[in-house]
Design an enzyme around this catalytic site. Structure first.
Site, PDB file in Angstrom:
ATOM      1  N   LYS A  34      -0.804 -18.462 -42.128  1.00  8.55           N
ATOM      2  CA  LYS A  34       0.251 -18.940 -41.230  1.00  8.55           C
ATOM      3  C   LYS A  34      -0.353 -19.237 -39.856  1.00  8.55           C
ATOM      4  O   LYS A  34      -1.222 -18.508 -39.376  1.00  8.55           O
ATOM      5  CB  LYS A  34       1.341 -17.869 -41.131  1.00  8.55           C
ATOM      6  CG  LYS A  34       2.540 -18.231 -40.267  1.00  8.55           C
ATOM      7  CD  LYS A  34       3.560 -17.092 -40.309  1.00  8.55           C
ATOM      8  CE  LYS A  34       4.757 -17.334 -39.419  1.00  8.55           C
ATOM      9  NZ  LYS A  34       5.741 -16.210 -39.494  1.00  8.55           N
ATOM     10  N   SER A 111      10.185 -17.706 -40.483  1.00  8.53           N
ATOM     11  CA  SER A 111       9.320 -18.700 -39.878  1.00  8.53           C
ATOM     12  C   SER A 111       8.054 -18.977 -40.689  1.00  8.53           C
ATOM     13  O   SER A 111       7.260 -19.853 -40.335  1.00  8.53           O
ATOM     14  CB  SER A 111       8.901 -18.241 -38.472  1.00  8.53           C
ATOM     15  OG  SER A 111       8.154 -17.019 -38.534  1.00  8.53           O
ATOM     16  N   SER A 135      10.880 -13.060 -41.352  1.00  6.55           N
ATOM     17  CA  SER A 135      10.097 -14.274 -41.530  1.00  6.55           C
ATOM     18  C   SER A 135       9.228 -14.309 -42.777  1.00  6.55           C
ATOM     19  O   SER A 135       8.720 -15.369 -43.139  1.00  6.55           O
ATOM     20  CB  SER A 135       9.217 -14.520 -40.297  1.00  6.55           C
ATOM     21  OG  SER A 135      10.011 -14.953 -39.216  1.00  6.55           O
TER      22      SER A 135
END
Length: 401
Positions: A34, A111, A135
């Protein structure tokens, strides 16, 4: 955007081929990272081109990246994160919406949107990502993946960009439980050792009441299968019974975690935004308006409430106890549908009512892809007491595999 033949996930920022540092338990597995986690020599965007352009490339990998490289895994890409990782829907103003493989017309959740999409679309076996308000767990639920948020601070956050230190964790998303288990044990510095079987399995009734009726029905079916697998009857429990006082589940979010997160965001990212005045995406700008108006002094009582809830909830968890509930109260919204304040709140408020439970209590939580509603995945989560991560991994294997 990369060619779909190279990137079926539509979530790759950079395609990479970083070889393992040595052999280990993750031999042959591919992973993505990420884009709020540092990779040496590659700029970290934090979901914001302005942040990326204002900061140098790191010299070192985040420690969690070195852990999995040294365990035999190969890094194949850096993937999209929502802007400043301050979102649960996965629609990025700057980088687009990564593809939800199981429901292509719907959002992937955020996210860790690129992480989920890279795994669900077959680009990687697992992805390193982060979770504070959901997330990891929300994308796991909406994309039909296995995802784990560990106990707070069990995994090093060195080299992970600052967000909400009292809440944020490093964890992983995976396409199979055995992959999640192997990756998380590397990150937890844990060995496989005998663990007790779960003796008590509770379902959180307040969470079922927040969920859509179709999700509630599927939870019942899944729990029947789990009881059959384990021989342990699933017991209902209310949040008030867990904390030992008359209290609703939504207090974890509305009168606890939300204020702690916002105050910390002001002090980390907010300071930089106020000083540098970067361009902000439309959706993030609306959310950041709430951060700017936030009265951190008035919220101090709610920060103290978080600490009290942490103690109360963990006092409930015996070493052989697991609590379960739907990871998200509904299936993924359609792409582009979160375009009004009403639509946003209809998704965020009930979702964070569920995700805040583990966030406040600093619990390990695993979202499992056990349910489907209207041809869309939705997760069933299991939690154990603080620092009982290995017990939770062992229990989920026994209950679901």
């Amino acid at each position: 955007m990369l060619n779909p033949a190279i990137d079926p996930s539509e979530g790759l920022i950079e395609q990479l081929d970083l070889a393992p540092l040595r052999k280990g338990p993750l031999d042959g597995l591919r992973f993505t990272v990420k884009d709020n986690i540092d990779l040496a020599g590659y700029k970290t965007s934090y979901g914001s081109p302005a942040w990326r352009d204002a900061h140098p490339a790191p010299v070192h990998n985040a420690l969690c990246v070195d852990q999995v490289l040294a365990a035999g895994a190969r890094c194949v890409g850096k993937v999209v994160a929502d802007e400043f990782t301050y979102s649960l829907d996965g629609e990025s103003f700057y980088f687009g919406t990564p593809r939800n493989a199981k429901a292509p017309d719907r959002v992937p959740g955020g996210s860790s949107s690129g992480s989920a999409a890279s795994v669900a679309n077959g680009l990687a076996d697992f992805s390193l990502c982060t979770d504070s308000g959901g997330s990891i767990r929300v994308p796991a639920s909406l994309c039909g993946l296995w995802g784990m948020r560990p106990s707070l601070h069990r995994i090093s956050e060195a080299g992970v960009l600052p967000f909400q230190p009292s809440v944020s964790t490093v964890g992983a998303l995976a396409d199979r439980f055995d992959v999640l288990d192997a990756a998380m044990r590397v990150l937890l510095n844990s060995s496989v050792s005998p663990m007790p079987s779960p003796k008590r399995i509770f379902v959180l009734q307040d969470a079922l009441e927040v969920a859509d009726s179709a999700v509630r029905d599927k939870v019942g079916d899944a729990l029947d299968r789990i009881a059959g697998n384990t021989g342990v009857a699933v017991e209902p429990v209310r949040f008030s019974e867990i904390v030992g006082e008359e209290c609703e589940l939504k207090v974890c979010n509305l009168n606890g975690l939300r204020d702690l997160q916002t105050a910390e965001f002001q002090s980390t990212v907010g300071n930089w935004i106020e000083a540098c005045k970067p361009e902000l995406g439309f959706t993030f700008s609306m959310a950041y308006g709430n951060v700017q108006r936030f009265d951190r002094i008035a919220a101090l009582d709610n920060m103290a409430r978080c600490e009290r809830l942490f103690r109360q909830i963990n006092a409930f968890f015996a070493p052989d106890t697991v609590v379960c509930f739907p990871t998200t109260p509904k299936i993924a919204p359609r792409k582009g549908s979160l375009n009004t304040l009403e639509a946003v709140m209809d998704f965020y408020d009930p979702t964070m009512t569920l995700t805040a439970f583990s966030g406040v209590a600093r619990l390990p939580e695993i979202s499992t892809p056990l349910m489907t509603v209207d041809d869309c995945p939705v997760g069933l989560s299991f939690v154990a007491g603080h620092y009982q991560d290995e017990f939770l991994l062992s229990s989920v294997r026994e209950m679901t595999c």
